[in-house]
Design an enzyme around this catalytic site. Structure first.
Site, PDB file in Angstrom:
ATOM      1  N   ARG A 172      87.452  22.516   5.844  1.00 31.14           N
ATOM      2  CA  ARG A 172      87.151  21.132   6.257  1.00 31.14           C
ATOM      3  C   ARG A 172      87.424  20.122   5.151  1.00 31.14           C
ATOM      4  O   ARG A 172      86.751  19.091   5.040  1.00 31.14           O
ATOM      5  CB  ARG A 172      85.691  21.006   6.735  1.00 31.14           C
ATOM      6  N   SER A 222      80.375  18.940  15.324  1.00 32.87           N
ATOM      7  CA  SER A 222      79.489  19.590  14.352  1.00 32.87           C
ATOM      8  C   SER A 222      79.123  18.604  13.238  1.00 32.87           C
ATOM      9  O   SER A 222      79.982  17.922  12.692  1.00 32.87           O
ATOM     10  CB  SER A 222      80.173  20.809  13.747  1.00 32.87           C
ATOM     11  N   GLU A 292      79.745  17.348   7.437  1.00 32.33           N
ATOM     12  CA  GLU A 292      81.201  17.136   7.540  1.00 32.33           C
ATOM     13  C   GLU A 292      81.481  15.806   8.214  1.00 32.33           C
ATOM     14  O   GLU A 292      82.635  15.452   8.448  1.00 32.33           O
ATOM     15  CB  GLU A 292      81.873  18.297   8.281  1.00 32.33           C
TER      16      GLU A 292
END
Length: 299
Positions: A172, A222, A292
């Site tokens: 990520r 997420s 994130e």
């Protein structure tokens, strides 16, 4: 600001005091001083030179997923890449897609040509540029597995193609998160395969997300990076935080790594809930969770 608005209007669509909650999947956030959508790459180059010369704050967004906007908004220029900012080019198994092109749509379109490799994107609600920026992925694959190079526009108006190695991909993460630039195009190398087989895998991934993730509520995807080899959702659920709510923000009862906007949530509601989750997991598991999600705007 008036002069900047006038000059940018020759280079694309300009809106002043535009509510950013209308441009994010979380449906949260104050207004942008200027929301600018360029006509094409040449216009964006001129706009970036102008923005840099004026010393204006700027950010770039795509579909607004993975983005939490401050309740105070952003008193600067928000650049939104449209789908057709640059053309989609398919040359055999090599595909060049614009930064504003929707990732799910790209995967679907390429499936019709029997091109595989992007099936993991089924259900990822972002753009190509955002996917490069975050090295988006799922189901054991990510952008680094298919990307060969990306065309980057820097604040001074210069362009550079960065190879996969130069983009510094990891989980990520890409170099663009440290060195500011706009991904205007990405070149992908895919594989030729059976159309129906590729379509089946893509649909399976879409169905999995639909059945396991709460997209019936505004959310960003997420919230936390997985503390590998563990999973943030498992830790949060095990801590009994499913359904925990602060203001209009709630930990999803379907997937604990999702925070959903159930009742006109504010940015502060979400940030307070994130802080509570971090504190709880640190206390109970001695694990530091990291988001994130990109937080954008004035605080």
């Amino acid at each position: 600001m008036k002069k900047t608005v006038e000059e940018l209007s020759f280079l694309g669509e300009v809106k002043q005091n535009e509510p950013l909650k209308n441009h994010t999947t979380w449906k949260i956030g104050g207004s942008a001083g200027i929301l600018y959508t360029p006509i094409d790459i040449a216009s964006l180059k001129k706009a970036m030179e102008l923005i840099t010369q004026r010393g204006l704050k700027w950010v770039v967004i795509g579909k607004g997923s993975n983005l939490l906007v401050s309740d105070k908004g952003f008193d600067g220029v928000v650049i939104k890449l449209a789908e057709d900012t640059s053309p989609l080019v398919v040359n055999g198994t090599t595909v060049t897609a614009g930064g504003g092109y929707p990732l799910i749509k790209l995967a679907t379109v390429l499936t019709r040509d029997g091109l595989g490799g992007l099936e993991f994107a089924g259900g990822i609600p972002g753009t190509v540029g955002g996917a490069v920026f975050m090295n988006a992925g799922a189901h054991g694959a990510d952008m680094s597995t298919i990307l060969t190079k990306a065309h980057i526009l820097y604040p001074d108006g210069t362009f550079r193609w960065l190879t996969k190695d130069e983009l510094g991909f990891s989980y990520r993460t890409s170099v663009l998160q440290k060195n500011r630039g706009i991904c205007i195009e990405a070149e992908l190398e895919l594989t030729k395969g059976d159309k129906e087989a590729i379509k089946a895998v893509l649909q399976k991934n879409k169905d999995y997300r639909r059945h396991t993730q709460p997209w019936n509520f505004p959310c960003c995807g997420s919230v936390f990076r997985n503390p590998l080899p563990d999973h943030a959702g498992r830790l949060i659920e095990e801590a009994g935080l499913k359904g925990h709510r602060i203001g209009g923000a709630q930990v999803s009862n379907m997937h604990a790594n999702f925070i959903v906007n159930v009742a006109d949530a504010t940015c502060e509601d979400v940030l307070n809930l994130i802080a509570h989750i971090k504190e709880t997991i640190k206390k109970e598991k001695n694990i530091d969770l990291h988001t994130e999600v990109e937080v954008m705007g004035d605080r």
